[in-house]
Design a protein around this motif. Structure first.
Motif, short mmCIF file in Angstrom:
data_model
loop_
_atom_site.label_atom_id
_atom_site.label_comp_id
_atom_site.label_asym_id
_atom_site.label_seq_id
_atom_site.Cartn_x
_atom_site.Cartn_y
_atom_site.Cartn_z
N HIS A 187 -7.54 -5.29 2.14
CA HIS A 187 -8.40 -4.32 2.79
C HIS A 187 -9.08 -4.98 4.06
N PRO A 188 -9.02 -6.47 4.34
CA PRO A 188 -9.37 -6.99 5.58
C PRO A 188 -8.33 -6.57 6.77
N HIS A 189 -7.10 -6.09 6.31
CA HIS A 189 -6.14 -5.60 7.35
C HIS A 189 -6.33 -4.07 7.46
N GLY A 190 -7.23 -3.49 6.88
CA GLY A 190 -7.30 -2.19 7.00
C GLY A 190 -6.26 -1.18 6.05
N LEU A 191 -5.72 -1.81 4.92
CA LEU A 191 -4.79 -1.23 4.13
C LEU A 191 -5.10 -1.11 2.95
N GLY A 192 -4.59 -0.39 1.96
CA GLY A 192 -4.86 -0.20 0.64
C GLY A 192 -3.34 -0.47 -0.02
N ALA A 193 -3.52 -0.59 -1.27
CA ALA A 193 -2.35 -0.64 -1.83
C ALA A 193 -1.10 0.42 -1.71
#
Length: 129
Positions: free
Chosen positions: A33-39
């Motif tokens: 999440h802190p990198h702007g991504l989800g699984a």
């Protein structure tokens, strides 16, 4: 009675698998999440990195459909978000106008390389013995 007991064991196993999957996906979501991504975002980037090891390589979206746990329309929306974020580029297949190519951008490759250890560590924590 034996069939009922066997069915109950299978149902328990199935629920255990679903629980592990849910917990693992939540943990991957949390660390990415802190990198702007989800699984699911990461899963697509990871598949593209594996399918297209050299910058500029293309992958047909259709090749990803059976490898991610998303419907074709959900995958298309996810790729659209990744494209909007500058992580992938899409193009129409010249030979088959119904086909769509997708490629990781330099930004996508860099982000994938940055978060890959985080995802693998999360998998190790959740699935390791």
């Amino acid at each position: 009675m034996a069939v009922n007991a066997a069915g109950t064991r299978l149902e328990e196993q199935w629920r255990d698998i679903l629980a592990v999957h849910a917990r693992t996906m939540c943990e991957i979501d949390r660390v990415l999440h802190p990198h702007g991504l989800g699984a699911s975002d990461f899963e697509v980037l990871d598949l593209l990195a594996a399918e297209t090891p050299t910058e500029g390589d293309l992958c047909r979206v259709q090749n990803l459909v059976g490898r991610v746990h998303l419907s074709q329309s959900a995958l298309s929306r996810l790729i659209g978000r990744l494209e909007k974020d500058g992580l992938v580029e899409r193009s129409v297949c010249v030979e088959d106008r119904r086909g769509v190519w997708v490629a990781l951008t330099r930004k996508g490759r860099d982000l994938h390389a940055e978060v890959l250890p985080l995802q693998r560590e999360a998998l190790g924590r959740m699935l390791g013995d």
